[in-house]
Scaffold this active site. Structure first.
Site, PDB file in Angstrom:
ATOM      1  CG  ASP A 144      -2.202   0.669   1.100  1.00  0.00           C
ATOM      2  OD1 ASP A 144      -2.329   1.486   0.188  1.00  0.00           O
ATOM      3  OD2 ASP A 144      -3.110   0.417   1.919  1.00  0.00           O
ATOM      4  CG  ASP A 183      -9.422   2.494  -0.372  1.00  0.00           C
ATOM      5  OD1 ASP A 183      -9.045   1.323  -0.601  1.00  0.00           O
ATOM      6  OD2 ASP A 183      -8.794   3.267   0.366  1.00  0.00           O
TER       7      ASP A 183
HETATM    8  C1  DGJ Z   1      -5.849   1.830   2.090  1.00  0.00           C
HETATM    9  C2  DGJ Z   1      -6.228   0.673   1.216  1.00  0.00           C
HETATM   10  O1  DGJ Z   1      -6.725   1.120   0.001  1.00  0.00           O
HETATM   11  C3  DGJ Z   1      -7.237  -0.206   1.960  1.00  0.00           C
HETATM   12  O2  DGJ Z   1      -7.657  -1.232   1.122  1.00  0.00           O
HETATM   13  C4  DGJ Z   1      -6.578  -0.727   3.189  1.00  0.00           C
HETATM   14  O3  DGJ Z   1      -5.536  -1.587   2.872  1.00  0.00           O
HETATM   15  C5  DGJ Z   1      -6.097   0.425   4.037  1.00  0.00           C
HETATM   16  N1  DGJ Z   1      -5.268   1.326   3.296  1.00  0.00           N
HETATM   17  C6  DGJ Z   1      -5.343  -0.071   5.241  1.00  0.00           C
HETATM   18  O4  DGJ Z   1      -4.817   0.949   5.982  1.00  0.00           O
END
Ligand code: DGJ
Length: 726
Positions: free
Chosen positions: A476, A546
């Protein structure tokens, strides 16, 4: 041979399966002649035409008034030498001015390609050839190489460059584009994929080219949610199946700049390259540096072939070979528990994934350091012993005993101020010591341009993951770079920090891939914030957004596939709240890409689990059609109340129609009641494996009725057909 050179007229010809690209050398300059259909004629426009004289256009030699760099269609234009349009390269020389001018010296046609140090690029195959042209600027003492790599089968030609400083002192590269192309005419529209966090890559705008500069960029140190590096330039009437479309993209994950500029002579200059605003690369004497690879494709038949060319290129030359294996159906913990995880919850979660027929459980954020919320712990990559008492290895063994594989979340490029890492090494974060540092999600960005940081991270991960059988990493990156300064680099090198940052990131990806060769990597940046070809080259797939709402996802996924294939598009079914219609809708939207689930299945009614089991079983019957098949758009959710498309692979067709609440998003509503599978085999009969219905190929070609939708109260519903030839 894809690349040829004819000495008599100094003409280079680069051919792909369906396209031709041509340019020649006139008075030491590379003059663009043609990019289009293979059958088209290479037209000697503009250059050499004594009549092509424009007032106020500078010319190099008295008596050669007709030959001005300001009016020629150039392959690669440099700043300050008489071309007043936007230029591709500007180097500040030892004398302190930025006038730049390169002339042709020689060329080589090479088998394969030239690799770019620490930056991913397209993988060559046995047909790949590269034209390597050497140019020299005698005044500044620099040597420039322009590279053209031909990926024959997918109609893609790439462009990249290197500069070597032979001046005896320092020079500074101030602007650097990888690709420049002068197209005839102004009669084009520009399409880009701008967006926002949770609404990435929106394909709903066309901007006409005008006599001025259109620039689309990211200044964020990441390719970003807000503007994707993809861009298309098309004729004004081009649609899905008609018209000239030129597609461009950049194999790079940092700040970038795409430019389209209409000039006074009726030509359009297109450029793709490194973001200009924070780029000032000091090159010492004897050093060489590369501009990342940019790619282009041409379609004479609209956006459909352009997308398919890029899908082929990405699948065959970008994503790692490992990704060709069947992609796992995963159950991810994030939307199920957010930070509230521990060993028992995660083992139960894994057991539920197994029970539902899934392949893997992903332990998302919350397993390390003091990471119980987003305020602390980033940078401290050791397991939280309050949550995982015996450590990672015994816990992962318990997970594996449930029958699923195991994936884990990491965010290596970041540190929270509340972390042991930051307390010990505040100088390892990107910052300008004389200024306060901005927060974003309560975190700072590590200085990946500093090799010590990379080595430290490797050591920490190596220790934490030693002996832990990890099958999958989710990598991430949850903020952009502000106050872009490096405490590792000296004052003269600050302008190269973002470029070196990306090289550091790619080198850490390389280490992960070499150290854990059996593991896949899924890329993520707060969703699809680094949804670019370079990330696709070091990972297997990308978390698309997201936003897991089926409605918004329909738009994001439809748009993303303009440039990128379904095989890289990670799509999860999020919480349907026990509502079977919602579960069905989310599943039908998610099977536009790589299917996964992301909600608390432990608290899910038995009938929901039963349906998930059925969905996963069904997905396995057509997942290859999605990841490996050809993709055809039928109806845009932006222009109609239906989003419709199909995938085709061998004897199979997967057809989807998603009813989007009776409204077109941008109001130009086009009705869609029939779905025509134009490529179906007219002599065959097809059976829909979902309903048993049979239909002839002829009927499919003409179009089948969508029929009635059965929307829920939100007005949305979706239909799916899986046709197999009988
Ligand atoms: C942002 C990501 O897009 C989510 O899917 C998740 O992994 C969160 N970060 C975790 O902090």
């Amino acid at each position: 041979m894809p690349i040829s050179f004819t000495r008599e007229n100094s003409l280079f010809r680069l051919t792909t399966k369906n396209t031709l690209y041509a340019f020649d050398i006139v008075k030491g300059k590379l003059i663009h002649r043609y990019y289009g259909k293979k059958a088209g004629a290479v037209v000697k426009t503009f250059a050499d035409e004594p009549g092509d004289v424009w007032s106020f256009a500078p010319y190099a030699k008295e008596g050669e008034v007709y030959f001005s760099l300001d009016t020629q269609p150039l392959e690669y234009s440099c700043f300050g030498s008489g071309d007043f349009r936007t230029t591709a390269l500007r180097i500040k020389n030892g004398a302190g001015n930025s006038v730049t001018g390169f002339d042709y010296v020689s060329h080589k046609i090479r088998k394969g390609r030239v690799e770019i140090p620490n930056i991913p690029c397209g993988r060559a195959d046995e047909r790949t050839q590269t034209l390597d042209i050497t140019l020299r600027d005698t005044a500044s003492g620099c040597e420039l190489h322009l590279y053209y790599t031909v990926f024959y089968d997918c109609d893609v030609i790439s462009r990249y460059a290197s500069v070597t400083n032979k001046s005896g002192g320092d020079v500074v590269i101030e602007k650097w584009m990888s690709l420049a192309l002068d197209l005839p005419g102004h009669n084009y529209d520009v399409v880009s994929l701008a967006g926002a966090h949770c609404f990435e890559r929106v394909f709903n705008e066309r901007t006409p080219v005008f006599r001025g500069n259109l620039s689309m960029c990211s200044r964020r140190g990441a390719s970003s949610h807000q503007m994707n590096p993809f861009m298309a330039v098309c004729d004004r009437k081009a649609d899905e199946n008609h018209g000239d479309v030129y597609g461009f993209n950049f194999v790079y994950s940092g700040s970038f700049l795409n430019e389209v500029e209409g000039d006074q002579t009726g030509k359009t200059r297109v450029q793709v390259g490194l973001g200009e605003e924070n780029f000032n690369y000091r090159l010492k004497d004897g050093e060489t540096v590369f501009a990342p690879e940019a790619v282009m494709t041409y379609s004479a038949k609209g956006f459909g072939p352009m997308s398919r060319n890029f899908h082929h290129f990405t699948n065959d030359h970008i994503v790692p070979e490992k990704a060709k294996e069947r992609r796992p159906v995963v159950l991810n913990s994030w939307e199920a528990f957010y930070f509230d995880i521990d060993e028992n919850i995660m083992v139960d979660f894994a057991a539920a994934a197994a029970e539902c027929g899934m392949d893997m459980v992903i332990m998302d954020d919350g397993w390390f350091g003091a990471r119980v919320n987003d305020k602390a712990g980033l940078g401290d990559w050791y397991v939280n012993r309050n949550r995982f008492k015996e450590g990672l290895a015994p816990y992962v063994e318990r997970v594996k005993n449930t029958g699923v594989k195991f994936g884990i979340w990491v965010e290596p490029e970041m540190a929270n101020p509340d972390s042991d890492l930051f307390r010990a090494h505040p100088e390892w974060c990107i910052r300008c010591p004389e200024r306060p540092m901005s927060y974003s999600r309560s975190q700072y960005v590590l200085d990946m341009a500093n090799p010590e940081v990379i080595e430290y991270l490797k050591g920490m991960f190596e220790e934490t993951f030693r002996g832990v059988p990890i099958d999958y990493f989710k990598w991430d990156m949850n903020r952009h770079i502000s106050e872009p300064g490096s405490m590792y680099l000296g004052a003269e090198d600050q302008g190269s920090m973002e470029y070196r940052y990306m090289q550091g990131v790619y080198s850490l990806f390389k280490w992960f891939r070499e150290t854990y060769p059996d593991a896949m990597i899924e890329n993520c940046s707060g969703g699809g914030g680094r949804y670019d070809l370079a990330m696709m080259a070091v990972c297997s797939q990308i978390w698309t957004s997201d936003n897991t709402n089926a409605r918004t996802r329909t738009l994001i996924q439809y748009s993303s596939m303009l440039a990128y294939p379904a095989s890289v598009m990670s799509c999860h079914v999020s919480n349907p709240h026990g509502n079977m219609h919602e579960l069905d809708l989310k599943y039908k939207v998610a099977v536009n890409g790589v299917l996964g689930y992301e909600f608390n299945v432990l608290k899910t009614p038995e009938e929901v689990k039963e349906e998930i089991r059925r969905q996963v079983r069904e997905y396995r019957t057509f997942d290859r059609v999605i990841t490996d098949g050809e993709y055809y758009r039928l109806s845009s959710p932006y222009e109609s109340d239906v989003s419709a498309y199909y995938f085709e692979l061998g004897d199979q067709i997967l057809l989807s129609a998603i009813h989007t609440n009776g409204k077109a998003v941008i109001g130009r509503k086009k009705p869609c009641t029939k779905l025509a599978v134009r490529t179906a085999d007219a002599n065959a009969t097809y059976r829909d494996t979902r309903t048993g219905m049979t239909v002839t190929g002829e009927q499919l070609k003409k179009g089948i009725e969508i029929g009635e939708f059965a929307p829920d109260e939100s007005g949305w519903d979706a239909k799916l057909w899986h046709f197999v030839k009988e």
